[in-house]
Enzyme design. Structure first.
Site, PDB file in Angstrom:
ATOM      1  N   ARG A  13       0.828  -1.201   0.000  1.00 58.27           N
ATOM      2  CA  ARG A  13       0.000   0.000   0.000  1.00 58.27           C
ATOM      3  C   ARG A  13       0.860   1.246   0.000  1.00 58.27           C
ATOM      4  O   ARG A  13       1.225   1.748   1.036  1.00 58.27           O
ATOM      5  CB  ARG A  13      -0.845   0.024   1.278  1.00 58.27           C
ATOM      6  CG  ARG A  13      -1.990  -0.943   1.311  1.00 58.27           C
ATOM      7  CD  ARG A  13      -3.013  -0.385   2.296  1.00 58.27           C
ATOM      8  NE  ARG A  13      -3.754  -1.256   3.130  1.00 58.27           N
ATOM      9  CZ  ARG A  13      -3.334  -2.267   3.855  1.00 58.27           C
ATOM     10  NH1 ARG A  13      -2.105  -2.627   3.816  1.00 58.27           N
ATOM     11  NH2 ARG A  13      -4.123  -2.948   4.636  1.00 58.27           N
ATOM     12  N   ARG A  67      -1.955   9.823  -4.013  1.00 59.96           N
ATOM     13  CA  ARG A  67      -3.104  10.727  -3.897  1.00 59.96           C
ATOM     14  C   ARG A  67      -3.263  11.558  -5.149  1.00 59.96           C
ATOM     15  O   ARG A  67      -2.292  12.126  -5.640  1.00 59.96           O
ATOM     16  CB  ARG A  67      -2.909  11.671  -2.722  1.00 59.96           C
ATOM     17  CG  ARG A  67      -2.834  10.950  -1.406  1.00 59.96           C
ATOM     18  CD  ARG A  67      -3.012  11.942  -0.274  1.00 59.96           C
ATOM     19  NE  ARG A  67      -2.744  11.233   0.974  1.00 59.96           N
ATOM     20  CZ  ARG A  67      -1.945  11.700   1.909  1.00 59.96           C
ATOM     21  NH1 ARG A  67      -1.367  12.864   1.747  1.00 59.96           N
ATOM     22  NH2 ARG A  67      -1.757  10.998   3.002  1.00 59.96           N
ATOM     23  N   ARG A 103      17.280  -4.745  10.247  1.00 57.79           N
ATOM     24  CA  ARG A 103      18.086  -3.700   9.634  1.00 57.79           C
ATOM     25  C   ARG A 103      18.351  -2.689  10.744  1.00 57.79           C
ATOM     26  O   ARG A 103      17.530  -2.505  11.648  1.00 57.79           O
ATOM     27  CB  ARG A 103      17.335  -3.004   8.491  1.00 57.79           C
ATOM     28  CG  ARG A 103      17.166  -3.861   7.277  1.00 57.79           C
ATOM     29  CD  ARG A 103      18.466  -4.155   6.545  1.00 57.79           C
ATOM     30  NE  ARG A 103      18.955  -2.990   5.816  1.00 57.79           N
ATOM     31  CZ  ARG A 103      20.172  -2.905   5.278  1.00 57.79           C
ATOM     32  NH1 ARG A 103      21.015  -3.906   5.413  1.00 57.79           N
ATOM     33  NH2 ARG A 103      20.550  -1.838   4.625  1.00 57.79           N
ATOM     34  N   ARG A 125      18.323   9.663   4.436  1.00 58.36           N
ATOM     35  CA  ARG A 125      17.635  10.935   4.676  1.00 58.36           C
ATOM     36  C   ARG A 125      18.425  11.832   5.604  1.00 58.36           C
ATOM     37  O   ARG A 125      19.320  11.375   6.327  1.00 58.36           O
ATOM     38  CB  ARG A 125      16.233  10.707   5.218  1.00 58.36           C
ATOM     39  CG  ARG A 125      16.136   9.917   6.508  1.00 58.36           C
ATOM     40  CD  ARG A 125      14.677   9.708   6.867  1.00 58.36           C
ATOM     41  NE  ARG A 125      14.503   9.019   8.140  1.00 58.36           N
ATOM     42  CZ  ARG A 125      13.332   8.872   8.745  1.00 58.36           C
ATOM     43  NH1 ARG A 125      12.251   9.372   8.189  1.00 58.36           N
ATOM     44  NH2 ARG A 125      13.223   8.245   9.891  1.00 58.36           N
ATOM     45  N   GLU A 151      21.073   9.670   8.140  1.00 60.04           N
ATOM     46  CA  GLU A 151      20.773   8.273   8.495  1.00 60.04           C
ATOM     47  C   GLU A 151      21.378   7.333   7.460  1.00 60.04           C
ATOM     48  O   GLU A 151      21.069   7.425   6.277  1.00 60.04           O
ATOM     49  CB  GLU A 151      19.254   8.046   8.529  1.00 60.04           C
ATOM     50  CG  GLU A 151      18.604   8.537   9.783  1.00 60.04           C
ATOM     51  CD  GLU A 151      17.136   8.110   9.894  1.00 60.04           C
ATOM     52  OE1 GLU A 151      16.705   7.193   9.171  1.00 60.04           O
ATOM     53  OE2 GLU A 151      16.429   8.721  10.707  1.00 60.04           O
ATOM     54  N   TYR A 181       7.049  -4.605  13.526  1.00 59.43           N
ATOM     55  CA  TYR A 181       7.248  -3.180  13.257  1.00 59.43           C
ATOM     56  C   TYR A 181       6.026  -2.441  13.791  1.00 59.43           C
ATOM     57  O   TYR A 181       4.928  -2.575  13.286  1.00 59.43           O
ATOM     58  CB  TYR A 181       7.433  -2.900  11.763  1.00 59.43           C
ATOM     59  CG  TYR A 181       7.718  -1.433  11.542  1.00 59.43           C
ATOM     60  CD1 TYR A 181       8.972  -0.908  11.842  1.00 59.43           C
ATOM     61  CD2 TYR A 181       6.715  -0.569  11.136  1.00 59.43           C
ATOM     62  CE1 TYR A 181       9.228   0.438  11.711  1.00 59.43           C
ATOM     63  CE2 TYR A 181       6.961   0.790  11.004  1.00 59.43           C
ATOM     64  CZ  TYR A 181       8.217   1.284  11.291  1.00 59.43           C
ATOM     65  OH  TYR A 181       8.468   2.620  11.179  1.00 59.43           O
ATOM     66  N   ASP A 184       4.149   1.151  15.071  1.00 59.71           N
ATOM     67  CA  ASP A 184       4.090   2.606  15.219  1.00 59.71           C
ATOM     68  C   ASP A 184       3.859   2.900  16.695  1.00 59.71           C
ATOM     69  O   ASP A 184       3.334   2.063  17.433  1.00 59.71           O
ATOM     70  CB  ASP A 184       2.946   3.194  14.385  1.00 59.71           C
ATOM     71  CG  ASP A 184       3.323   3.328  12.916  1.00 59.71           C
ATOM     72  OD1 ASP A 184       4.526   3.461  12.624  1.00 59.71           O
ATOM     73  OD2 ASP A 184       2.416   3.288  12.062  1.00 59.71           O
TER      74      ASP A 184
END
Length: 367
Positions: free
Chosen positions: A172, A176, A249, A280, A300, A348, A350
């Site tokens: 996903r 937009r 990782r 980034r 990073e 993982y 959030d």
């Protein structure tokens, strides 16, 4: 009679929420952490009035009313909106992929034109079902976006070719057809005013905390003084890697002081070409709309995890999932140990999901 009802291993979000809720219910808790600070990966180091996200950018976002209400009991959140920028060899694009991105790439003005462009580029797959990440990405956004904004970044992040990565990693991708640069679709987002340390400190108020304390060096002692252990470290390490080592990782951070009040004009800029070694650059002051004269940036660099490194992203492929299932089976037989958080559940997570999981576990404990 044991000295503590719960010894919580790890002073990150899961451990801190669990300890807070257990204390509220009259339980005596001890929180230990092998690091020299509380907060786990949401810890911030304050320099020159800037909260530096020591372990990478953490932006709180959720659509869960209860969780939002819960965290707002402890801290106030600012109105920060995550709108990262992608830098491809000096060309700048808005993320997530939206009409601003498509306009910059192709000069298209309407959603219809953008869809047409993407549809046309997807034809290179000849209608086949995507078998790897590269094909999955092209099936979603076409070849131009894949080549410029996905391929290099993803291969740096995972240390593997996109053709070798499973398609589900980007099942996903946010795409937009509106001019909307807000990365998250969630109802709420922001950064705690004063930084994440404030949240953790408030959660752990009145609870005994021991830092620079390695659970594995005093395991027998902890078992002797506690009724139950809440373990938020690596589940495979807890079981002495008996079924093998779970892979992650990891990231290496390079933080630099800059004598300028604004280095890059945005909190997060992703470098999506394969030649730039880092993924980034974060400019921390922008998370809290800082106005000071100087700034701090962090580059990073992703790399393969080795024992002793900080584990960040579980490698959720078939091999690791099978290993984890064996550990999970063992953990479910434990009567005195609760496994929680990203490392304890090899997941993982959030931030809002970590908090929710800790609260749900507490409800289970105190039915």
């Amino acid at each position: 009679m044991k000295k503590y009802d719960y010894v919580i291993v790890g002073a990150g979000l899961y451990g801190s929420v669990f300890a807070h809720e257990a204390k509220k219910r009259g339980k005596k808790c001890l929180v230990i952490d092998k690091r020299n600070h509380i907060g786990g990966n949401v810890y911030c180091e304050n320099k020159d009035g800037i909260n530096i996200h020591t372990y990478g950018a953490h932006i709180f976002h959720t659509s869960d009313d209860e969780i939002w209400e819960y965290v707002n009991n402890f801290v106030t959140f600012n109105r920060f909106t995550n709108s990262p920028i992608a830098n491809y060899k000096g060309e700048l694009y808005n993320l997530p992929f939206n009409m601003n991105t498509f306009n910059k790439l192709w000069g298209v003005i309407t959603p219809e034109e953008a869809k047409e462009k993407i549809e046309g580029q997807k034809q290179v797959l000849g209608g086949k079902t995507p078998e790897n990440l590269e094909e999955q990405a092209i099936s979603l956004v076409g070849t131009d976006i894949y080549e410029k904004l996905i391929k290099g970044y993803t291969e740096k992040q995972w240390g593997r070719k996109c053709t070798e990565l499973p398609s589900f990693i980007i099942k996903r991708l946010p795409v937009r057809y509106t001019y909307d640069n807000n990365y998250f679709n969630d109802k709420y987002q922001g950064i705690p005013v004063g930084g994440y340390n404030k949240l953790i400190e408030t959660l752990l108020e009145g609870i005994e905390v021991k830092l620079s304390t390695d659970f594995f060096k005093i395991k027998d002692e902890i078992v002797a003084i506690s009724d139950k252990i809440v373990f938020t470290g690596m589940i495979d390490e807890f079981y002495d890697y008996k079924f093998g080592v779970l892979e992650y990782r990891t990231l290496r951070f390079e933080t630099e002081f800059k004598e300028t009040n604004n280095y890059q004009g945005n909190a997060v800029i992703n470098y999506t070409d394969s030649e730039t070694p880092y993924t980034r650059i974060i400019e921390h002051k922008h998370f809290e709309f800082g106005t000071g004269e100087n700034t701090f940036i962090t580059k990073e660099y992703p790399k393969e995890w080795e024992k002793g490194d900080e584990p960040y992203y579980p490698v959720l492929d078939e091999k690791n999932s099978l290993i984890y299932e064996k550990y999970k089976e063992l953990s479910e037989k434990e009567e005195k140990v609760i496994f929680g958080g990203r490392l304890g559940q090899y997941k993982y997570y959030d931030m809002h999901n970590v908090i929710k999981a800790a609260i749900e576990r507490i409800k289970e404990e105190f039915k």
